[in-house]
Structures are given as structure tokens and as C-alpha cells.
Motif scaffolding. Structure first.
Motif, PDB file in Angstrom:
ATOM      1  N   GLU A 164      10.964   7.766  10.414  1.00 42.83           N
ATOM      2  CA  GLU A 164      10.891   8.150  11.821  1.00 42.83           C
ATOM      3  C   GLU A 164       9.453   8.248  12.330  1.00 42.83           C
ATOM      4  O   GLU A 164       9.257   8.441  13.528  1.00 42.83           O
ATOM      5  CB  GLU A 164      11.617   9.475  12.048  1.00 42.83           C
ATOM      6  CG  GLU A 164      13.129   9.356  11.925  1.00 42.83           C
ATOM      7  CD  GLU A 164      13.859  10.635  12.275  1.00 42.83           C
ATOM      8  OE1 GLU A 164      13.203  11.715  12.291  1.00 42.83           O
ATOM      9  OE2 GLU A 164      15.074  10.573  12.526  1.00 42.83           O
ATOM     10  N   LYS A 165       8.466   8.096  11.459  1.00 44.88           N
ATOM     11  CA  LYS A 165       7.084   8.055  11.965  1.00 44.88           C
ATOM     12  C   LYS A 165       6.945   6.916  12.974  1.00 44.88           C
ATOM     13  O   LYS A 165       6.267   7.062  13.989  1.00 44.88           O
ATOM     14  CB  LYS A 165       6.076   7.872  10.830  1.00 44.88           C
ATOM     15  CG  LYS A 165       4.617   7.849  11.331  1.00 44.88           C
ATOM     16  CD  LYS A 165       3.624   7.683  10.194  1.00 44.88           C
ATOM     17  CE  LYS A 165       3.570   6.263   9.705  1.00 44.88           C
ATOM     18  NZ  LYS A 165       2.951   5.337  10.705  1.00 44.88           N
ATOM     19  N   ASP A 166       7.580   5.797  12.680  1.00 40.22           N
ATOM     20  CA  ASP A 166       7.628   4.667  13.613  1.00 40.22           C
ATOM     21  C   ASP A 166       8.955   4.742  14.373  1.00 40.22           C
ATOM     22  O   ASP A 166       9.808   3.858  14.247  1.00 40.22           O
ATOM     23  CB  ASP A 166       7.489   3.355  12.853  1.00 40.22           C
ATOM     24  CG  ASP A 166       6.158   3.256  12.132  1.00 40.22           C
ATOM     25  OD1 ASP A 166       5.133   3.095  12.800  1.00 40.22           O
ATOM     26  OD2 ASP A 166       6.154   3.356  10.884  1.00 40.22           O
ATOM     27  N   MET A 174       2.300  10.554   6.597  1.00 39.14           N
ATOM     28  CA  MET A 174       1.918   9.571   5.593  1.00 39.14           C
ATOM     29  C   MET A 174       1.849   8.176   6.203  1.00 39.14           C
ATOM     30  O   MET A 174       2.734   7.752   6.932  1.00 39.14           O
ATOM     31  CB  MET A 174       2.936   9.570   4.451  1.00 39.14           C
ATOM     32  CG  MET A 174       2.878  10.799   3.572  1.00 39.14           C
ATOM     33  SD  MET A 174       1.481  10.710   2.449  1.00 39.14           S
ATOM     34  CE  MET A 174       1.836  12.085   1.373  1.00 39.14           C
ATOM     35  N   SER A 175       0.771   7.459   5.900  1.00 36.48           N
ATOM     36  CA  SER A 175       0.576   6.103   6.385  1.00 36.48           C
ATOM     37  C   SER A 175      -0.337   5.368   5.426  1.00 36.48           C
ATOM     38  O   SER A 175      -1.258   5.965   4.846  1.00 36.48           O
ATOM     39  CB  SER A 175      -0.060   6.124   7.781  1.00 36.48           C
ATOM     40  OG  SER A 175      -0.475   4.822   8.161  1.00 36.48           O
ATOM     41  N   ILE A 212      10.077  12.081   8.784  1.00 33.40           N
ATOM     42  CA  ILE A 212       8.663  11.780   8.540  1.00 33.40           C
ATOM     43  C   ILE A 212       8.189  12.530   7.303  1.00 33.40           C
ATOM     44  O   ILE A 212       8.426  13.732   7.163  1.00 33.40           O
ATOM     45  CB  ILE A 212       7.807  12.178   9.760  1.00 33.40           C
ATOM     46  CG1 ILE A 212       8.237  11.385  10.988  1.00 33.40           C
ATOM     47  CG2 ILE A 212       6.316  11.947   9.470  1.00 33.40           C
ATOM     48  CD1 ILE A 212       7.591  11.847  12.283  1.00 33.40           C
ATOM     49  N   HIS A 213       7.548  11.813   6.409  1.00 34.51           N
ATOM     50  CA  HIS A 213       6.991  12.427   5.196  1.00 34.51           C
ATOM     51  C   HIS A 213       5.525  12.758   5.464  1.00 34.51           C
ATOM     52  O   HIS A 213       4.759  11.894   5.889  1.00 34.51           O
ATOM     53  CB  HIS A 213       7.112  11.468   4.010  1.00 34.51           C
ATOM     54  CG  HIS A 213       6.999  12.127   2.681  1.00 34.51           C
ATOM     55  ND1 HIS A 213       8.040  12.786   2.074  1.00 34.51           N
ATOM     56  CD2 HIS A 213       5.947  12.265   1.840  1.00 34.51           C
ATOM     57  CE1 HIS A 213       7.648  13.273   0.911  1.00 34.51           C
ATOM     58  NE2 HIS A 213       6.381  12.972   0.749  1.00 34.51           N
ATOM     59  N   ARG A 214       5.147  14.005   5.229  1.00 33.23           N
ATOM     60  CA  ARG A 214       3.814  14.466   5.607  1.00 33.23           C
ATOM     61  C   ARG A 214       3.036  14.989   4.404  1.00 33.23           C
ATOM     62  O   ARG A 214       3.616  15.479   3.436  1.00 33.23           O
ATOM     63  CB  ARG A 214       3.913  15.586   6.656  1.00 33.23           C
ATOM     64  CG  ARG A 214       4.590  15.130   7.939  1.00 33.23           C
ATOM     65  CD  ARG A 214       4.587  16.228   9.017  1.00 33.23           C
ATOM     66  NE  ARG A 214       5.257  15.749  10.227  1.00 33.23           N
ATOM     67  CZ  ARG A 214       4.668  15.001  11.152  1.00 33.23           C
ATOM     68  NH1 ARG A 214       3.392  14.684  11.020  1.00 33.23           N
ATOM     69  NH2 ARG A 214       5.338  14.583  12.211  1.00 33.23           N
ATOM     70  N   ALA A 215       1.714  14.884   4.511  1.00 30.42           N
ATOM     71  CA  ALA A 215       0.839  15.540   3.540  1.00 30.42           C
ATOM     72  C   ALA A 215       0.939  17.050   3.754  1.00 30.42           C
ATOM     73  O   ALA A 215       1.477  17.522   4.762  1.00 30.42           O
ATOM     74  CB  ALA A 215      -0.595  15.065   3.732  1.00 30.42           C
ATOM     75  N   ALA A 253       0.862  -1.195   0.000  1.00 29.71           N
ATOM     76  CA  ALA A 253       0.000   0.000   0.000  1.00 29.71           C
ATOM     77  C   ALA A 253       0.892   1.236   0.000  1.00 29.71           C
ATOM     78  O   ALA A 253       0.742   2.134   0.834  1.00 29.71           O
ATOM     79  CB  ALA A 253      -0.961  -0.016   1.185  1.00 29.71           C
ATOM     80  N   LEU A 254       1.812   1.276  -0.944  1.00 28.20           N
ATOM     81  CA  LEU A 254       2.863   2.278  -0.946  1.00 28.20           C
ATOM     82  C   LEU A 254       2.323   3.684  -1.202  1.00 28.20           C
ATOM     83  O   LEU A 254       1.322   3.882  -1.883  1.00 28.20           O
ATOM     84  CB  LEU A 254       3.920   1.931  -2.001  1.00 28.20           C
ATOM     85  CG  LEU A 254       4.601   0.568  -1.859  1.00 28.20           C
ATOM     86  CD1 LEU A 254       5.716   0.425  -2.893  1.00 28.20           C
ATOM     87  CD2 LEU A 254       5.151   0.357  -0.459  1.00 28.20           C
TER      88      LEU A 254
END
Length: 283
Positions: free
Chosen positions: A151-153, A187-188, A178-181, A32-33
Motif C-alpha cells: 500500500e505504499k504505492d 520501506m523503499s 506498508i512496511h516501515r522501519a 533491491a529487495l
């Protein structure tokens, strides 16, 4: 782009590549990339000749079996997305459960110097045994020079670094931002399952983390924690599971701030039945 589904075939292919002096980066995923995954792949491509991307929904790290069933499986779309990054320098490993576990789908038991008992470990029993099991097996199959994790996790990242240290695995573990909208939501793969209403509400998580970071400059950890809890009580669509300010080395909750230590704020929130996590560096 190669899509290899058998660990023996993958190991032989990587052995040939390494014999030619090629360096191997590795990005383990559950598929689910999204653009967050692509940012990890791009980091890997900058530092290695090729990147292996594993796509495997690991059954042993789900404490909620319903979550395992509902987890999105989008292999064709994932392959198409990876081709937009590189058609020639990415190898996909999409094994079956049997290829990884054989007939024994159970986790190995791990200790990570106590890191596994904090936060996610406290709320998701057995989760990090599943993570340790699959990551160790994938490292043994892929034998990468470097492996990339978001780094989100952050707790998972620290545990994987500890796994490598304790088991003397020959791989550099690299944490990526962390990559963000655009609205700040981390992002997840789970974001795609949010209802429109919950998706609109979810950026409140990052907004609250940013305010908590500002407050932490002058307020105690306890004061900041109580403020965060009070804010979520006002949110009809978001339910706070935990907010914890912790030492980044031990992951234990801070009791008294020290200028000699680094801290992060960690949060887990339910948006309907979708569980979202995030964190932010505080100093």
C-alpha cells in the motif's frame, strides 16, 4: 530455489505446477529487495503453495532516465535474501529486457477511468502506462491466482485493480500494509541511496502524516494541506513535491469532507535527489 530467466520456461513450469493442483502467488518487484518485499512474499506463502517473485527493472515506467540508470540492481543479494524466507517454495523470474519486450521497448497506452491522471500521474507523465504494460505482461506470463502489492504505492495498487477489472484478468489483487522501519520511514529500495543526513531527516515524512491524520478529524482538508506545506518549508533537507488528501476510490482531491467516503493523505518528498512517497489512511 529456481531462478528462471526465460518466459517460455517459466510458463511451462507453472503449467506443470497447476496441473498438479498447486496455487500460485505472485510478487512483482524491481529488485533491491528489503523487508517490505519479504512481507509481501510471506503473505503470498500463507495463501498459496508457491510464490513467484519477479525481479525486473522495468524501463518503461521511468520518466527520469537517470533514475533508471541509478536504480540498484542486486540480483545475487536478492536471491540470498529470498532464501532466508523459503528455499523451496519461491520461484524467481529475472528476465532480460528482451525477454519481456523483444526489440520494442515501448509502453502500451492505458486508461484507468482517470486514476492515472492524479498525483503520481500528474507529476510523472507516462509512468502508469509503463506500470500497466509490465504488470499486464507479467500476469499473462505467470498466470497467478493471487498477486500482492504494498500500500505504499496505493495509487499503483488501485490502478492495478482497475487494470484487472477492465481487461478481465483472472487474478486476485491483494493490497498489503506498508512496511516501515522502526522510525516510521516507509520501506523503499531508494532508501539505500539516501545520505546519512537525509536518512536521519526522512522520518519527518511519516511523523507529519500522522499529525495530519489527527488534524483531519476536526479540520478541513485545505487547512491540513496548508499546515503540512508550512512544516516542510522549515525543513532544510526535505523538499515537498505534493501533499494531497484524496478520495480512495477516485483518487481525486477532496473539496468537502463526507462521512460517507474514505480518504487518504498522499505525499511525495525529495530528500536530496531521492524521491520518497508515502500515504496514510485518514478515516
Amino acid at each position: 530455489m529456481k531462478n528462471i530467466q526465460n518466459k517460455t520456461d517459466l510458463s511451462n513450469h507453472i503449467k506443470d505446477l497447476k496441473a498438479k493442483g498447486k496455487s500460485i502467488g505472485f510478487v512483482p518487484t524491481m529488485g533491491a529487495l528489503h523487508n517490505g518485499h519479504l512481507s509481501l512474499v510471506n503473505s503470498g506463502l500463507k495463501e498459496n503453495d508457491l510464490v513467484v517473485v519477479s525481479i525486473f527493472v522495468n524501463p518503461t515506467q521511468f520518466d527520469n532516465k537517470e533514475d533508471l540508470v541509478k536504480y540498484p540492481r542486486t540480483l545475487d543479494a536478492d536471491i540470498a535474501l529470498l532464501k532466508t524466507v523459503s528455499a523451496n517454495n519461491i520461484i524467481i523470474y529475472s528476465p532480460t529486457v528482451a525477454d519481456i519486450y523483444g526489440n520494442n521497448i515501448v509502453s502500451q497506452s492505458f486508461t484507468f477511468d482517470g486514476l492515472e491522471h492524479e498525483m503520481e500521474g500528474a507529476f510523472r507523465p507516462g509512468h502508469f502506462d509503463g506500470v500497466g504494460t509490465i504488470v499486464k505482461r507479467l500476469f499473462e506470463i505467470v498466470k497467478p491466482d493471487r498477486a500482492y502489492f504494498g500500500e505504499k504505492d496505493f495509487q499503483q495498487l488501485q490502478i492495478i485493480k482497475k487494470l484487472v477489472e477492465l481487461h478481465h484478468l483472472d487474478v486476485d489483487v491483494i493490497g498489503c500494509s506498508i512496511h516501515r522501519a522502526e522510525d516510521g520511514l516507509a520501506m523503499s529500495s531508494r532508501n539505500a541511496r539516501l545520505s546519512p543526513e537525509h536518512r536521519s531527516a526522512a522520518p519527518f515524512i511519516y511523523k507529519t502524516l500522522n499529525t495530519a491524520k489527527t488534524m483531519f478529524g476536526t479540520k478541513s482538508a485545505g487547512t491540513v494541506t496548508e499546515w503540512v506545506r508550512s512544516q516542510f518549508k522549515k525543513q532544510a533537507l526535505l523538499e515537498l513535491e505534493y501533499f494531497i488528501i484524496a478520495d480512495i476510490t477516485t483518487l481525486k482531491p477532496v473539496k468537502r469532507k463526507s462521512t460517507q467516503k474514505s480518504y487518504r493523505a498522499f505525499i511525495a518528498v525529495y530528500a536530496g535527489d531521492i524521491r520518497l512517497i508515502d500515504n496514510i489512511a485518514l478515516n
